[in-house]
Write a protein that holds these residues in place. Structure first.
Motif, PDB file in Angstrom:
ATOM      1  N   ALA A   1       8.025 -64.951 -41.733  1.00 38.53           N
ATOM      2  CA  ALA A   1       8.259 -64.874 -40.295  1.00 38.53           C
ATOM      3  C   ALA A   1       9.188 -63.724 -39.936  1.00 38.53           C
ATOM      4  O   ALA A   1       9.158 -63.232 -38.819  1.00 38.53           O
ATOM      5  CB  ALA A   1       8.824 -66.192 -39.791  1.00 38.53           C
ATOM      6  N   TYR A   2      10.011 -63.286 -40.837  1.00 41.44           N
ATOM      7  CA  TYR A   2      10.972 -62.238 -40.549  1.00 41.44           C
ATOM      8  C   TYR A   2      10.764 -61.058 -41.483  1.00 41.44           C
ATOM      9  O   TYR A   2      11.652 -60.612 -42.174  1.00 41.44           O
ATOM     10  CB  TYR A   2      12.400 -62.789 -40.644  1.00 41.44           C
ATOM     11  N   ASP A   3       9.576 -60.532 -41.483  1.00 41.29           N
ATOM     12  CA  ASP A   3       9.214 -59.374 -42.290  1.00 41.29           C
ATOM     13  C   ASP A   3       9.977 -58.154 -41.777  1.00 41.29           C
ATOM     14  O   ASP A   3       9.964 -57.848 -40.590  1.00 41.29           O
ATOM     15  CB  ASP A   3       7.704 -59.154 -42.189  1.00 41.29           C
ATOM     16  N   ARG A   4      10.653 -57.446 -42.659  1.00 41.65           N
ATOM     17  CA  ARG A   4      11.443 -56.273 -42.280  1.00 41.65           C
ATOM     18  C   ARG A   4      10.595 -55.197 -41.600  1.00 41.65           C
ATOM     19  O   ARG A   4      11.093 -54.380 -40.851  1.00 41.65           O
ATOM     20  CB  ARG A   4      12.163 -55.705 -43.497  1.00 41.65           C
ATOM     21  N   HIS A   5       9.298 -55.191 -41.847  1.00 36.69           N
ATOM     22  CA  HIS A   5       8.427 -54.181 -41.242  1.00 36.69           C
ATOM     23  C   HIS A   5       8.181 -54.454 -39.762  1.00 36.69           C
ATOM     24  O   HIS A   5       7.657 -53.596 -39.065  1.00 36.69           O
ATOM     25  CB  HIS A   5       7.106 -54.093 -42.005  1.00 36.69           C
ATOM     26  N   GLN A   6       8.546 -55.639 -39.288  1.00 40.44           N
ATOM     27  CA  GLN A   6       8.376 -55.973 -37.879  1.00 40.44           C
ATOM     28  C   GLN A   6       9.577 -55.540 -37.036  1.00 40.44           C
ATOM     29  O   GLN A   6       9.570 -55.712 -35.829  1.00 40.44           O
ATOM     30  CB  GLN A   6       8.171 -57.477 -37.715  1.00 40.44           C
ATOM     31  N   LEU A   7      10.610 -55.011 -37.650  1.00 42.93           N
ATOM     32  CA  LEU A   7      11.802 -54.612 -36.916  1.00 42.93           C
ATOM     33  C   LEU A   7      11.493 -53.509 -35.914  1.00 42.93           C
ATOM     34  O   LEU A   7      10.736 -52.583 -36.203  1.00 42.93           O
ATOM     35  CB  LEU A   7      12.890 -54.120 -37.869  1.00 42.93           C
ATOM     36  N   LYS A   8      12.092 -53.633 -34.722  1.00 40.27           N
ATOM     37  CA  LYS A   8      11.979 -52.611 -33.684  1.00 40.27           C
ATOM     38  C   LYS A   8      13.348 -51.951 -33.532  1.00 40.27           C
ATOM     39  O   LYS A   8      14.374 -52.598 -33.710  1.00 40.27           O
ATOM     40  CB  LYS A   8      11.596 -53.244 -32.355  1.00 40.27           C
ATOM     41  N   GLU A   9      13.349 -50.676 -33.188  1.00 33.94           N
ATOM     42  CA  GLU A   9      14.606 -49.986 -32.879  1.00 33.94           C
ATOM     43  C   GLU A   9      14.662 -49.773 -31.376  1.00 33.94           C
ATOM     44  O   GLU A   9      13.697 -49.320 -30.768  1.00 33.94           O
ATOM     45  CB  GLU A   9      14.688 -48.642 -33.588  1.00 33.94           C
ATOM     46  N   THR A  10      15.792 -50.141 -30.787  1.00 33.53           N
ATOM     47  CA  THR A  10      16.012 -49.925 -29.356  1.00 33.53           C
ATOM     48  C   THR A  10      17.293 -49.122 -29.184  1.00 33.53           C
ATOM     49  O   THR A  10      18.306 -49.421 -29.823  1.00 33.53           O
ATOM     50  CB  THR A  10      16.119 -51.269 -28.610  1.00 33.53           C
ATOM     51  N   ASN A  11      17.215 -48.098 -28.340  1.00 32.05           N
ATOM     52  CA  ASN A  11      18.381 -47.275 -28.000  1.00 32.05           C
ATOM     53  C   ASN A  11      18.658 -47.444 -26.515  1.00 32.05           C
ATOM     54  O   ASN A  11      17.754 -47.302 -25.696  1.00 32.05           O
ATOM     55  CB  ASN A  11      18.112 -45.804 -28.321  1.00 32.05           C
ATOM     56  N   LEU A  12      19.908 -47.760 -26.184  1.00 30.98           N
ATOM     57  CA  LEU A  12      20.301 -47.996 -24.800  1.00 30.98           C
ATOM     58  C   LEU A  12      21.525 -47.148 -24.456  1.00 30.98           C
ATOM     59  O   LEU A  12      22.393 -46.938 -25.308  1.00 30.98           O
ATOM     60  CB  LEU A  12      20.664 -49.471 -24.591  1.00 30.98           C
ATOM     61  N   THR A  13      21.602 -46.709 -23.221  1.00 27.07           N
ATOM     62  CA  THR A  13      22.818 -46.106 -22.686  1.00 27.07           C
ATOM     63  C   THR A  13      23.198 -46.912 -21.456  1.00 27.07           C
ATOM     64  O   THR A  13      22.396 -47.044 -20.513  1.00 27.07           O
ATOM     65  CB  THR A  13      22.613 -44.623 -22.321  1.00 27.07           C
TER      66      THR A  13
END
Length: 181
Positions: free
Chosen positions: A27-39
């Protein structure tokens, strides 16, 4: 007969443990990670009728200030999309910071960024770390999150943008990079 049923229970227990562990790791496969950048921009009033931060306590007999060891400050700052006070509000910065070094130059911060905008409404990012009070930029850890930022990990940098001593009003830019599911 009792040892035979105990052996069966142990085997069943091990089987269930393995089945649960193997299914939860998928359920928590590292390949499913998203990167979000916020200011984001913290809008802070530290005095007056619009105060969004306040000193709540300190060491008895000492002056309580941002640079005085043991001073604890709470905040509920509006966070906007731009540096101007009239920019759209997208979150609240709720938390505490305390001057944590004897010489008054370091503070421990613990903040929740509570999103109120349409895209991330109800989600949070949890920020924690030690910052140098006089730094032109400070970096802290993003240690968690909820909603769209579940299991977030990353970092945040804080940079002062402006300060109005007459209004006790400051604006701080916060750049955040997080990995999340």
């Amino acid at each position: 007969m009792a040892s035979r049923s105990n052996t069966s229970l142990v085997k069943l227990s091990l089987f269930l443990h393995f089945a649960i562990f193997s299914s939860s790791s998928k359920a928590y496969d590292r390949h499913q990670l998203k990167e979000t950048n916020l200011t984001l921009y913290f809008q802070d009033f530290s005095s007056g009728p619009k105060a969004t931060s306040a000193i709540v306590t300190g060491i008895p007999g000492r002056v309580w200030s941002f640079s005085s060891f043991g001073t604890i400050i709470v905040a509920d700052d509006p966070i906007t999309a731009g540096p101007h006070m009239d920019s759209p509000q997208i979150a609240r910065g709720q938390g505490i910071y305390t001057t944590s070094s004897l010489d008054g130059v370091n503070a421990l911060i613990m903040y929740s960024i509570v999103f109120t905008n349409r895209e991330y409404n109800g989600s949070t990012l949890e920020i924690q770390g030690c910052v140098f009070n006089l730094a032109s930029a400070a970096e802290t850890a993003v240690v968690g999150g909820t909603g769209k930022f579940r299991f977030a990990t990353g970092f945040a940098t804080f940079q002062p943008v402006s300060f109005d001593a007459k209004l006790f009003y400051s604006v701080t830019r916060c750049n955040i990079t997080v990995l999340h599911y």
